[in-house]
Design a protein around this motif. Structure first.
Motif, PDB file in Angstrom:
ATOM      1  N   THR A 159      18.479  31.001 -96.271  1.00 39.84           N
ATOM      2  CA  THR A 159      16.748  30.897 -96.524  1.00 39.84           C
ATOM      3  C   THR A 159      17.093  30.630 -98.063  1.00 39.84           C
ATOM      4  O   THR A 159      15.285  30.833 -98.497  1.00 39.84           O
ATOM      5  CB  THR A 159      16.121  32.281 -96.489  1.00 39.84           C
ATOM      6  OG1 THR A 159      17.550  33.574 -97.062  1.00 39.84           O
ATOM      7  CG2 THR A 159      16.198  32.160 -95.254  1.00 39.84           C
ATOM      8  N   ARG A 206       8.897  28.074 -95.170  1.00 39.86           N
ATOM      9  CA  ARG A 206       9.546  29.400 -94.269  1.00 39.86           C
ATOM     10  C   ARG A 206       9.559  30.489 -95.261  1.00 39.86           C
ATOM     11  O   ARG A 206      10.167  31.887 -95.063  1.00 39.86           O
ATOM     12  CB  ARG A 206      11.384  29.020 -95.099  1.00 39.86           C
ATOM     13  CG  ARG A 206      12.565  28.203 -93.647  1.00 39.86           C
ATOM     14  CD  ARG A 206      13.856  28.413 -94.566  1.00 39.86           C
ATOM     15  NE  ARG A 206      14.506  27.705 -93.943  1.00 39.86           N
ATOM     16  CZ  ARG A 206      16.049  26.749 -93.904  1.00 39.86           C
ATOM     17  NH1 ARG A 206      16.546  27.581 -94.826  1.00 39.86           N
ATOM     18  NH2 ARG A 206      16.160  25.921 -92.797  1.00 39.86           N
ATOM     19  N   THR A 207       8.391  29.994 -96.195  1.00 39.63           N
ATOM     20  CA  THR A 207       7.400  30.960 -96.799  1.00 39.63           C
ATOM     21  C   THR A 207       6.453  30.845 -96.003  1.00 39.63           C
ATOM     22  O   THR A 207       5.882  32.361 -96.609  1.00 39.63           O
ATOM     23  CB  THR A 207       7.173  30.607 -98.119  1.00 39.63           C
ATOM     24  OG1 THR A 207       6.172  29.550 -98.736  1.00 39.63           O
ATOM     25  CG2 THR A 207       8.947  30.875 -98.566  1.00 39.63           C
ATOM     26  N   ASN A 240       4.188  31.907 -92.644  1.00 39.35           N
ATOM     27  CA  ASN A 240       3.942  33.017 -91.315  1.00 39.35           C
ATOM     28  C   ASN A 240       3.995  31.407 -89.993  1.00 39.35           C
ATOM     29  O   ASN A 240       2.735  31.680 -89.815  1.00 39.35           O
ATOM     30  CB  ASN A 240       3.518  34.086 -91.217  1.00 39.35           C
ATOM     31  CG  ASN A 240       4.238  35.033 -92.272  1.00 39.35           C
ATOM     32  OD1 ASN A 240       5.334  35.550 -91.560  1.00 39.35           O
ATOM     33  ND2 ASN A 240       3.178  36.136 -92.946  1.00 39.35           N
ATOM     34  N   ASN A 263      10.818  26.407 -89.410  1.00 35.73           N
ATOM     35  CA  ASN A 263      10.898  28.101 -90.032  1.00 35.73           C
ATOM     36  C   ASN A 263      10.939  29.080 -88.668  1.00 35.73           C
ATOM     37  O   ASN A 263      10.004  28.988 -87.761  1.00 35.73           O
ATOM     38  CB  ASN A 263       9.509  28.615 -90.340  1.00 35.73           C
ATOM     39  CG  ASN A 263       9.929  29.890 -90.870  1.00 35.73           C
ATOM     40  OD1 ASN A 263      10.726  30.667 -90.866  1.00 35.73           O
ATOM     41  ND2 ASN A 263       8.284  30.863 -90.937  1.00 35.73           N
ATOM     42  N   THR A 307      13.318  32.358 -88.829  1.00 37.87           N
ATOM     43  CA  THR A 307      13.806  33.230 -89.809  1.00 37.87           C
ATOM     44  C   THR A 307      12.671  33.747 -89.031  1.00 37.87           C
ATOM     45  O   THR A 307      11.963  33.735 -88.241  1.00 37.87           O
ATOM     46  CB  THR A 307      13.113  33.108 -91.090  1.00 37.87           C
ATOM     47  OG1 THR A 307      11.149  33.336 -90.966  1.00 37.87           O
ATOM     48  CG2 THR A 307      13.856  31.720 -92.104  1.00 37.87           C
ATOM     49  N   PHE A 365      10.815  36.665 -89.464  1.00 32.15           N
ATOM     50  CA  PHE A 365       9.751  36.749 -90.412  1.00 32.15           C
ATOM     51  C   PHE A 365       8.746  35.745 -89.652  1.00 32.15           C
ATOM     52  O   PHE A 365       7.398  36.967 -89.086  1.00 32.15           O
ATOM     53  CB  PHE A 365       9.875  36.809 -91.990  1.00 32.15           C
ATOM     54  CG  PHE A 365      10.634  37.244 -91.901  1.00 32.15           C
ATOM     55  CD1 PHE A 365      11.211  38.712 -92.426  1.00 32.15           C
ATOM     56  CD2 PHE A 365      11.859  36.689 -92.479  1.00 32.15           C
ATOM     57  CE1 PHE A 365      12.285  39.123 -92.788  1.00 32.15           C
ATOM     58  CE2 PHE A 365      12.744  37.561 -93.523  1.00 32.15           C
ATOM     59  CZ  PHE A 365      12.703  38.560 -93.551  1.00 32.15           C
ATOM     60  N   PRO A 377      11.586  34.744 -97.991  1.00 36.65           N
ATOM     61  CA  PRO A 377      12.208  34.947 -97.119  1.00 36.65           C
ATOM     62  C   PRO A 377      13.269  35.153 -97.402  1.00 36.65           C
ATOM     63  O   PRO A 377      13.946  35.765 -96.532  1.00 36.65           O
ATOM     64  CB  PRO A 377      12.578  33.330 -95.792  1.00 36.65           C
ATOM     65  CG  PRO A 377      12.321  32.903 -97.430  1.00 36.65           C
ATOM     66  CD  PRO A 377      11.310  32.679 -98.325  1.00 36.65           C
ATOM     67  N   GLY A 434      13.490  38.494 -97.842  1.00 37.64           N
ATOM     68  CA  GLY A 434      12.633  38.423 -97.607  1.00 37.64           C
ATOM     69  C   GLY A 434      11.731  39.755 -98.853  1.00 37.64           C
ATOM     70  O   GLY A 434      11.751  40.817 -98.217  1.00 37.64           O
TER      71      GLY A 434
END
Length: 376
Positions: free
Chosen positions: A161, A207-208, A210, A216, A218, A220, A233, A237
């Motif tokens: 990440t 990856r930041t 949503n 992405n 991840t 989150f 993240p 995060g």
């Protein structure tokens, strides 16, 4: 965003063809009110005069230990039409040159914000580089920034990440705010959108967001999945807007505009699912009364990223989720006119991220206004 002990700063513009997006997502039913050119000129002039008068004897603003503020102010003056030959700007540029280090970076020698300060300094020097006098300095700073980016040079794989991101400097945890500065600084240095450094940064930026997708994976993304962006993240995060009960990282305005325009600068077009999702988030949360998700915190940073993102999208009118067409430039000018202090400065009543410093807030405001000039 920055920690409570750190200072935010700024960014640049990139031309991308967005006519299709304008017709699909932002088409207006009727023309919105145009920019009041006289009002724009008046408040810009007042802001410029304030910053000229608040310059310290040594050519800086606020403090010598945080040259990012002075670089931001210098950029704001230059982008507001003040020439590099102006005595105030010339003095500031000369002083900023004193922060050029042997490694190519441009930062305070004892700073922990070497990436941030170098990025903002590149923007200032680029804005003043009409005669090419800073070509080599910018090139050296570009090389320095490449060395700070998290990648295989730090022994991490693309699945990490941290990968592609940038923090304040050295090996600090990467975040979207600093990564957006990295992308803009590289672009100002002449780096193309398909350059490996920018494409690696795009991995981190994605990856930041949503948005649960192949970009992405991840944990989150699926917990919020609203298309907005958050701070980082990495390292477990973090979102400055807080978390959901199940540990999701809440999206908020300034990072969503920062993430969207970073994707544009990295060559992602309007058909991409990431761009579409971010655009829909903005449609749902369009406002100039606050930084969505953060209230008044980081408001002037928000104004700046708001203006840069919409300008980069090349849209004059933005249609929100209710179908209301907004001439965002006109609305931004009116809002900043209402918020301007009698002495020409801007300040935030929320002290977080040092936006109560009139030099910082005024620089952000002028940079935002630099994208509001009516078409001739």
């Amino acid at each position: 965003m920055l920690s409570s002990r750190r200072v935010l700063s700024f960014v640049g513009i990139c031309a991308v063809a967005w006519a299709a997006l304008a017709s699909v997502s932002f088409a207006a039913d009727a023309p919105a009110k145009s920019v009041d050119a006289e009002k724009l000129q008046k408040i810009r002039k007042a802001g410029i005069n304030y910053l000229k008068n608040s310059q310290l004897e040594d050519g800086l603003w606020t403090t010598e230990t945080v040259p990012g503020i002075s670089a931001l102010v210098t950029t704001a003056l230059l982008e507001s039409g003040v020439p590099a030959s102006d005595p105030v700007v010339a003095k500031a540029l000369k002083r900023l040159e004193g922060y050029i280090q042997k490694d190519g970076g441009i930062y305070y020698s004892k700073s922990n914000h070497r990436n941030y300060e170098t990025c903002i300094s590149i923007m200032a020097l680029h804005a003043a580089n009409k005669d090419g006098r800073y070509d080599q300095t910018i090139k050296n700073a570009e090389k320095f920034l490449r060395g700070l980016q998290w990648d295989k040079g730090e022994g991490i794989e693309s699945s990490d990440t941290f990968y592609g991101g940038a923090g304040y400097g050295g090996h600090q945890r990467p975040d979207l705010s600093n990564t957006q500065f990295l992308i803009e600084a590289l672009r100002k240095a002449g780096v193309k959108s398909d350059d490996p450094a920018i494409q690696k940064a795009l991995v981190f930026v994605s990856r930041t967001q949503n948005l649960e997708s192949e970009f992405n994976t991840t944990p989150f993304a699926s917990k919020v999945n609203d298309g907005g962006f958050y701070y980082t993240p990495a390292a477990g995060g973090t979102s400055q807007a807080g978390t959901t009960p199940d540990g999701g990282l809440r999206s908020y305005g300034s990072m969503t505009y920062a993430g969207l325009k970073s994707m544009i600068f990295a060559g992602v077009d309007e058909k991409d699912k990431r761009v579409k999702a971010a655009t829909e988030w903005i449609r749902r949360h369009y406002t100039l009364k606050e930084n969505p998700g953060m209230g008044l915190m980081g408001l002037y940073y928000y104004f700046h990223t708001f203006a840069k993102a919409l300008d980069a999208m090349q849209v004059d009118e933005f249609k929100d989720e209710k179908g209301t067409a907004h001439n965002w430039r006109a609305e931004l000018v009116n809002q900043l006119a209402e918020l301007q202090n009698e002495n020409g400065s801007w300040t935030n009543t929320q002290k977080r991220w040092y936006e109560s410093d009139p030099n910082l807030a005024t620089a952000y405001a002028l940079l935002a206004l630099s994208y509001c000039q009516p078409a001739k």
